[in-house]
Design an enzyme around this catalytic site. Structure first.
Site, PDB file in Angstrom:
ATOM      1  N   ARG A  11       0.620  -1.331  -0.094  1.00 13.15           N
ATOM      2  CA  ARG A  11      -0.108  -0.104  -0.141  1.00 13.15           C
ATOM      3  C   ARG A  11       0.710   1.018  -0.168  1.00 13.15           C
ATOM      4  O   ARG A  11       1.888   1.218   0.082  1.00 13.15           O
ATOM      5  CB  ARG A  11      -1.118  -0.442   1.550  1.00 13.15           C
ATOM      6  CG  ARG A  11      -1.927  -1.257   1.362  1.00 13.15           C
ATOM      7  CD  ARG A  11      -2.969  -1.367   2.025  1.00 13.15           C
ATOM      8  NE  ARG A  11      -3.266  -0.263   2.615  1.00 13.15           N
ATOM      9  CZ  ARG A  11      -3.216   0.765   3.883  1.00 13.15           C
ATOM     10  NH1 ARG A  11      -2.430   0.064   5.235  1.00 13.15           N
ATOM     11  NH2 ARG A  11      -4.011   1.746   4.387  1.00 13.15           N
ATOM     12  N   SER A  13       0.282   4.258   1.998  1.00 15.16           N
ATOM     13  CA  SER A  13       0.486   5.011   3.146  1.00 15.16           C
ATOM     14  C   SER A  13       2.013   5.033   3.912  1.00 15.16           C
ATOM     15  O   SER A  13       2.963   3.817   3.481  1.00 15.16           O
ATOM     16  CB  SER A  13      -0.089   4.318   4.800  1.00 15.16           C
ATOM     17  OG  SER A  13      -0.055   2.862   4.283  1.00 15.16           O
ATOM     18  N   LYS A  81      -2.009  -8.351  11.197  1.00 13.13           N
ATOM     19  CA  LYS A  81      -3.684  -8.039  11.638  1.00 13.13           C
ATOM     20  C   LYS A  81      -4.380  -7.747  10.496  1.00 13.13           C
ATOM     21  O   LYS A  81      -5.195  -8.082  10.728  1.00 13.13           O
ATOM     22  CB  LYS A  81      -3.392  -7.511  13.301  1.00 13.13           C
ATOM     23  CG  LYS A  81      -2.670  -5.840  12.578  1.00 13.13           C
ATOM     24  CD  LYS A  81      -3.075  -4.752  13.662  1.00 13.13           C
ATOM     25  CE  LYS A  81      -2.396  -3.456  13.065  1.00 13.13           C
ATOM     26  NZ  LYS A  81      -4.122  -3.065  12.668  1.00 13.13           N
ATOM     27  N   ASP A  82      -4.097  -7.465   9.448  1.00 12.12           N
ATOM     28  CA  ASP A  82      -4.535  -7.215   8.128  1.00 12.12           C
ATOM     29  C   ASP A  82      -5.172  -7.853   7.290  1.00 12.12           C
ATOM     30  O   ASP A  82      -5.743  -7.696   6.711  1.00 12.12           O
ATOM     31  CB  ASP A  82      -4.210  -5.938   7.529  1.00 12.12           C
ATOM     32  CG  ASP A  82      -4.432  -4.561   8.224  1.00 12.12           C
ATOM     33  OD1 ASP A  82      -4.597  -4.199   9.275  1.00 12.12           O
ATOM     34  OD2 ASP A  82      -3.476  -3.823   7.698  1.00 12.12           O
ATOM     35  N   THR A 129     -11.542   6.147  17.476  1.00 11.15           N
ATOM     36  CA  THR A 129     -11.180   5.007  16.848  1.00 11.15           C
ATOM     37  C   THR A 129     -12.365   4.213  16.375  1.00 11.15           C
ATOM     38  O   THR A 129     -13.419   3.882  16.259  1.00 11.15           O
ATOM     39  CB  THR A 129     -10.488   3.437  17.911  1.00 11.15           C
ATOM     40  OG1 THR A 129     -10.120   2.372  17.195  1.00 11.15           O
ATOM     41  CG2 THR A 129     -11.909   3.776  18.798  1.00 11.15           C
ATOM     42  N   SER A 131     -12.287   0.107  15.174  1.00  8.07           N
ATOM     43  CA  SER A 131     -11.537  -0.569  15.654  1.00  8.07           C
ATOM     44  C   SER A 131     -12.768  -1.045  17.020  1.00  8.07           C
ATOM     45  O   SER A 131     -13.027  -0.851  17.355  1.00  8.07           O
ATOM     46  CB  SER A 131     -10.375  -1.334  15.983  1.00  8.07           C
ATOM     47  OG  SER A 131     -10.216  -1.991  16.672  1.00  8.07           O
ATOM     48  N   ARG A 133     -12.586  -3.637  18.466  1.00 11.55           N
ATOM     49  CA  ARG A 133     -11.786  -4.037  19.431  1.00 11.55           C
ATOM     50  C   ARG A 133     -11.875  -3.364  19.816  1.00 11.55           C
ATOM     51  O   ARG A 133     -11.536  -3.201  21.798  1.00 11.55           O
ATOM     52  CB  ARG A 133     -10.109  -5.381  19.041  1.00 11.55           C
ATOM     53  CG  ARG A 133     -10.065  -5.674  19.986  1.00 11.55           C
ATOM     54  CD  ARG A 133      -8.620  -6.149  19.546  1.00 11.55           C
ATOM     55  NE  ARG A 133      -8.311  -5.270  18.450  1.00 11.55           N
ATOM     56  CZ  ARG A 133      -6.597  -4.085  18.742  1.00 11.55           C
ATOM     57  NH1 ARG A 133      -6.361  -3.837  20.209  1.00 11.55           N
ATOM     58  NH2 ARG A 133      -6.415  -3.326  18.070  1.00 11.55           N
ATOM     59  N   ARG A 134     -10.833  -1.884  20.279  1.00 12.14           N
ATOM     60  CA  ARG A 134     -10.588  -1.175  20.532  1.00 12.14           C
ATOM     61  C   ARG A 134     -11.923  -0.576  21.363  1.00 12.14           C
ATOM     62  O   ARG A 134     -11.846   0.179  22.142  1.00 12.14           O
ATOM     63  CB  ARG A 134     -10.241  -0.349  20.056  1.00 12.14           C
ATOM     64  CG  ARG A 134      -8.463  -0.335  19.474  1.00 12.14           C
ATOM     65  CD  ARG A 134      -7.498   0.204  18.647  1.00 12.14           C
ATOM     66  NE  ARG A 134      -6.244  -0.056  18.091  1.00 12.14           N
ATOM     67  CZ  ARG A 134      -5.679   0.062  16.915  1.00 12.14           C
ATOM     68  NH1 ARG A 134      -6.444   0.850  15.813  1.00 12.14           N
ATOM     69  NH2 ARG A 134      -4.663   0.054  16.485  1.00 12.14           N
ATOM     70  N   LYS A 135     -12.680   0.273  20.386  1.00 12.98           N
ATOM     71  CA  LYS A 135     -14.165   0.313  21.201  1.00 12.98           C
ATOM     72  C   LYS A 135     -14.650  -0.243  22.375  1.00 12.98           C
ATOM     73  O   LYS A 135     -14.699   0.025  23.361  1.00 12.98           O
ATOM     74  CB  LYS A 135     -15.494   0.613  19.768  1.00 12.98           C
ATOM     75  CG  LYS A 135     -15.067   1.687  18.737  1.00 12.98           C
ATOM     76  CD  LYS A 135     -16.360   0.975  17.690  1.00 12.98           C
ATOM     77  CE  LYS A 135     -15.920   2.317  16.658  1.00 12.98           C
ATOM     78  NZ  LYS A 135     -17.023   2.030  15.557  1.00 12.98           N
ATOM     79  N   ARG A 151     -10.751   7.581  10.874  1.00 16.83           N
ATOM     80  CA  ARG A 151     -10.280   7.102   9.282  1.00 16.83           C
ATOM     81  C   ARG A 151      -9.498   7.576   8.654  1.00 16.83           C
ATOM     82  O   ARG A 151      -8.581   8.676   9.082  1.00 16.83           O
ATOM     83  CB  ARG A 151     -11.558   6.389   8.038  1.00 16.83           C
ATOM     84  CG  ARG A 151     -11.941   5.905   8.776  1.00 16.83           C
ATOM     85  CD  ARG A 151     -11.803   4.273   8.944  1.00 16.83           C
ATOM     86  NE  ARG A 151     -10.433   3.933   7.943  1.00 16.83           N
ATOM     87  CZ  ARG A 151     -11.612   3.754   6.190  1.00 16.83           C
ATOM     88  NH1 ARG A 151     -13.130   3.426   5.984  1.00 16.83           N
ATOM     89  NH2 ARG A 151     -10.176   2.967   5.601  1.00 16.83           N
ATOM     90  N   VAL A 154      -2.060   6.921   9.404  1.00 20.62           N
ATOM     91  CA  VAL A 154      -1.467   7.555  11.340  1.00 20.62           C
ATOM     92  C   VAL A 154      -1.478   8.593  11.470  1.00 20.62           C
ATOM     93  O   VAL A 154      -1.504   9.259  12.230  1.00 20.62           O
ATOM     94  CB  VAL A 154      -0.257   6.866  11.713  1.00 20.62           C
ATOM     95  CG1 VAL A 154       0.389   6.693  12.800  1.00 20.62           C
ATOM     96  CG2 VAL A 154      -0.710   4.610  11.672  1.00 20.62           C
ATOM     97  N   ARG A 157      -4.448  10.613  11.381  1.00 19.85           N
ATOM     98  CA  ARG A 157      -5.400  10.625  12.389  1.00 19.85           C
ATOM     99  C   ARG A 157      -5.112  11.982  13.677  1.00 19.85           C
ATOM    100  O   ARG A 157      -5.374  11.927  14.089  1.00 19.85           O
ATOM    101  CB  ARG A 157      -5.462   9.448  12.848  1.00 19.85           C
ATOM    102  CG  ARG A 157      -6.253   8.227  11.943  1.00 19.85           C
ATOM    103  CD  ARG A 157      -6.294   6.815  12.028  1.00 19.85           C
ATOM    104  NE  ARG A 157      -5.182   6.033  11.645  1.00 19.85           N
ATOM    105  CZ  ARG A 157      -5.398   5.119  11.797  1.00 19.85           C
ATOM    106  NH1 ARG A 157      -6.185   3.977  13.203  1.00 19.85           N
ATOM    107  NH2 ARG A 157      -4.409   4.238  11.182  1.00 19.85           N
ATOM    108  N   CYS A 246     -12.538  -7.903  10.719  1.00 16.85           N
ATOM    109  CA  CYS A 246     -12.099  -6.537  11.570  1.00 16.85           C
ATOM    110  C   CYS A 246     -13.968  -6.610  11.656  1.00 16.85           C
ATOM    111  O   CYS A 246     -13.467  -5.548  13.203  1.00 16.85           O
ATOM    112  CB  CYS A 246     -12.369  -5.374  10.546  1.00 16.85           C
ATOM    113  SG  CYS A 246     -10.931  -5.127   9.594  1.00 16.85           S
TER     114      CYS A 246
END
Length: 298
Positions: A11, A13, A81-82, A129, A131, A133-135, A151, A154, A157, A246
């Site tokens: 990618r 980024s 993790k993606d 966030t 995510s 999981r993070r939420k 979104r 890094v 954000r 996700c």
């Protein structure tokens, strides 16, 4: 005989390019010639939806895998993790990197600090966030906060936080560290992996190639970290068996200490549902997977 140039797909980024350039430099140490090929993914193109609202899986990886299958590139570098736990039959993860710090960063604007509160975050703060999981985990510890989707890459954000769209945001510490971002104007709380459980394989790079490309597989095998491969096998197998992506608020972090695999697990049915946290350990990685799944399914 001249070795052909190895084309690495990634990618575009800042973080993805850091990761791809890291792998490129490691291969160049073997006197291999490499170049990067940037590929846009669905996750890059759709910025107005949070990850848990996107349809399907592989938001940041599918197009890169397709380029690999079509022989447009020779190597793909992913944030592990993606990557979907079920990959195309013709592809293989030939190497995994060493693991960077798998912790989360809770980045807080200075005016939103309250050291009397959990994680030093003021009451009724707005936390950014996307995510699930993070939420789930931040609400587990701080049910007074408001979650707001965020979104972008890094640096984007972090800038949105500086622009006062949020009181705090959650990010993987590994990504921030790799980019060497200056956070001196923010309060950076490192959340322990034992308390705020990271995503399966967080902080690890997956280096992928075609299964039938023996030469590339040989080169990549020299980059493989076997310890990390063993521990994330448990994390990723749990994710696979739960058919999660996700959308699933799942955290799993595994360490192997003197032959004993120890897992820290966080799970919720939905991002706004109650979170269960537990630990399990076993000398067998496969037995540990079964123990975790049995506990989840109670």
């Amino acid at each position: 005989m001249n070795q052909k140039k190895i084309i690495i797909g990634t990618r575009g980024s800042d973080l993805a390019l850091w990761q791809a350039n890291f792998v490129k430099s490691e291969l160049e140490k073997m006197n291999l010639e490499c170049s990067l090929h940037i590929i846009k993914t669905q996750g890059d193109n759709i910025q107005h939806l949070s990850l848990d609202k996107l349809e399907g899986k592989g938001f940041f990886t599918k197009e890169i895998e397709e380029a690999l299958l079509n022989n447009e590139i020779d190597v793909a570098v992913h944030s592990h993790k993606d990557l979907e736990t079920q990959q195309p039959e013709a592809l293989v993860i030939a190497a995994v990197s060493s693991r960077a710090d798998a912790s989360e960063y809770l980045l807080i604007r200075k005016e939103s600090i309250d050291e009397t509160q959990k994680f030093s975050l003021k009451k009724n703060a707005v936390v950014g966030t996307s995510s699930a999981r993070r939420k789930a985990q931040i609400l587990h510890y701080r049910n007074d906060v408001t979650i707001a989707d965020i979104r972008g890459n890094v640096p984007t954000r972090v800038q949105k936080l500086r622009d006062k769209n949020y009181d705090a945001i959650l990010l993987a510490k590994a990504g921030v560290d790799r980019l060497g971002l200056d956070l001196s104007d923010l309060n950076a709380q490192i959340l322990s992996v034992y308390e705020f459980v990271p995503a399966p394989a967080q902080g690890v790079l997956a280096i992928q190639c075609r299964k039938d490309d023996a030469a590339i597989r040989h080169h990549l095998s020299q980059l493989n970290n076997e310890y990390v491969e063993q521990t994330i096998f448990v994390e990723r197998t749990v994710l696979n068996r739960l058919q999660g992506g996700c959308h699933l608020p799942l955290g799993v972090f595994v360490e192997n200490k003197e032959g004993i695999f120890k897992a820290h697990v966080s799970i919720a049915k939905e991002w706004n549902a109650p979170v269960r946290m537990f630990q399990k350990q076993h000398t067998s990685s496969l037995e540990l997977v079964e123990m975790i799944l049995s506990e989840i399914n109670k």
